[in-house]
Write an enzyme that holds these catalytic residues in place. Structure first.
Site, mmCIF file in Angstrom:
data_model
loop_
_atom_site.group_PDB
_atom_site.id
_atom_site.type_symbol
_atom_site.label_atom_id
_atom_site.label_comp_id
_atom_site.label_asym_id
_atom_site.label_seq_id
_atom_site.Cartn_x
_atom_site.Cartn_y
_atom_site.Cartn_z
ATOM 1 N N LEU A 91 -8.529 1.802 -1.293
ATOM 2 C CA LEU A 91 -7.933 1.462 0.011
ATOM 3 C C LEU A 91 -8.968 0.884 0.959
ATOM 4 C CD1 LEU A 91 -5.534 4.511 0.409
ATOM 5 C CD2 LEU A 91 -5.060 2.206 -0.477
ATOM 6 N N HIS A 110 -1.332 -3.634 -7.966
ATOM 7 C CA HIS A 110 -0.512 -3.454 -6.769
ATOM 8 C C HIS A 110 0.864 -2.968 -7.214
ATOM 9 C CE1 HIS A 110 0.856 -3.990 -2.651
ATOM 10 N NE2 HIS A 110 1.943 -4.545 -3.147
ATOM 11 N N ASP A 151 -3.808 -9.156 -1.439
ATOM 12 C CA ASP A 151 -2.822 -9.268 -2.528
ATOM 13 C C ASP A 151 -2.413 -10.727 -2.777
ATOM 14 O OD1 ASP A 151 -1.214 -6.324 -1.162
ATOM 15 O OD2 ASP A 151 -2.862 -6.490 -2.596
HETATM 16 C C1 GRF Z 1 -1.214 3.300 -7.172
HETATM 17 O O1 GRF Z 1 0.164 3.355 -6.886
HETATM 18 C C2 GRF Z 1 -1.676 1.881 -7.070
HETATM 19 O O2 GRF Z 1 -0.706 0.940 -7.449
HETATM 20 C C3 GRF Z 1 -1.943 1.739 -5.624
HETATM 21 O O3 GRF Z 1 -2.478 2.980 -5.200
HETATM 22 C C4 GRF Z 1 -2.048 3.975 -6.081
HETATM 23 C C5 GRF Z 1 -3.280 4.608 -6.658
HETATM 24 O O4 GRF Z 1 -2.949 5.629 -7.471
HETATM 25 N N1 GRF Z 1 -2.871 0.656 -5.389
HETATM 26 P P1 GRF Z 1 -4.084 6.301 -8.391
HETATM 27 O O5 GRF Z 1 -5.259 6.653 -7.486
HETATM 28 O O6 GRF Z 1 -4.457 5.305 -9.445
HETATM 29 O O7 GRF Z 1 -3.392 7.504 -8.932
#
Ligand code: GRF
Length: 205
Positions: A91, A110, A151
């Site tokens: 993030l 994504h 994205d």
């Molecule tokens: C996932 O849904 C991914 O698509 C999004 O953030 C979430 C991360 O999940 N970018 P994780 O940390 O891989 O469990």
């Protein structure tokens, strides 16, 4: 051997899917050489330790300003000498300096079918909330190259998932992860490791 750095912020289920694909030889000739998180509490860091991967936390809270954080993040990536950088629920908007240093070597997963439900403000559960609010019947996930937009990079792979009656954002998120993310991200990495998908700056190859 494809050297992979994975950047994470949360639970690490996509990181786990990559580990499982490597361990089951669905991905060959590739190794996660470092896991980087901006969140010291990310369970993904625990997963990295369980798989004996080197991991490092680069938290914005530890730096005086954004520039210092960006520099520390770049160094944490550089030190690992990656061929491929995978953003798996990371993030943090990747600074342009990193994108310029690793052209066509950064990919992201994504949780929607880009160009729907993506861009500023669409991350995590917010993506699925948008899908349910709009009433679309099909969603899914996308693997794409990271460029300087949000994205907006070239799409590598997508997989569709049905929206079911009664879905909540949490139920839909889990289905998109299980039926799409955890499949197309390892598959894309496998294709890159096999040379079926080209990475890097073509002028430099
Ligand atoms: C996932 O849904 C991914 O698509 C999004 O953030 C979430 C991360 O999940 N970018 P994780 O940390 O891989 O469990």
């Amino acid at each position: 051997m494809l050297r992979i750095v994975v950047c994470v912020s949360g639970g690490g289920t996509n990181l786990n899917a990559i580990y499982e694909a490597i361990e089951s030889h669905k991905i060959e000739d590739a190794k996660i050489v470092r896991v980087i998180s901006n969140n010291p509490g990310a369970y993904a860091l625990t997963r990295a330790k369980e798989h004996q991967s080197e991991s490092v936390c680069v938290s914005p809270k530890d730096y005086l300003d954004r520039g210092a954080f960006n520099e520390a993040l770049l160094n944490a990536i550089r030190e690992a000498s990656p061929d491929l950088i995978v953003l798996a629920g990371f993030l943090v908007n990747i600074p342009s300096g990193i994108i310029r240093e690793f052209p066509n070597r950064i990919i992201n997963i994504h949780p929607s079918l880009i160009p729907s439900f993506c861009g500023k403000g669409y991350y995590g559960l917010k993506v699925h909330e948008g899908v349910l609010a709009r009433g679309v019947k099909v969603t899914g996930a996308t693997v794409h190259f990271v460029d300087e937009g949000i994205d907006t990079g070239r799409i590598i792979a997508q997989k569709a998932v049905n929206v079911e009656p009664g879905d909540t954002p949490e139920i839909l998120q889990k289905r998109v992860m299980e039926q799409a993310e955890w499949i197309i991200l390892p598959q894309a990495i496998s294709d890159i490791a096999k040379g079926l998908i080209e990475i890097g700056d073509k002028d430099r190859i």
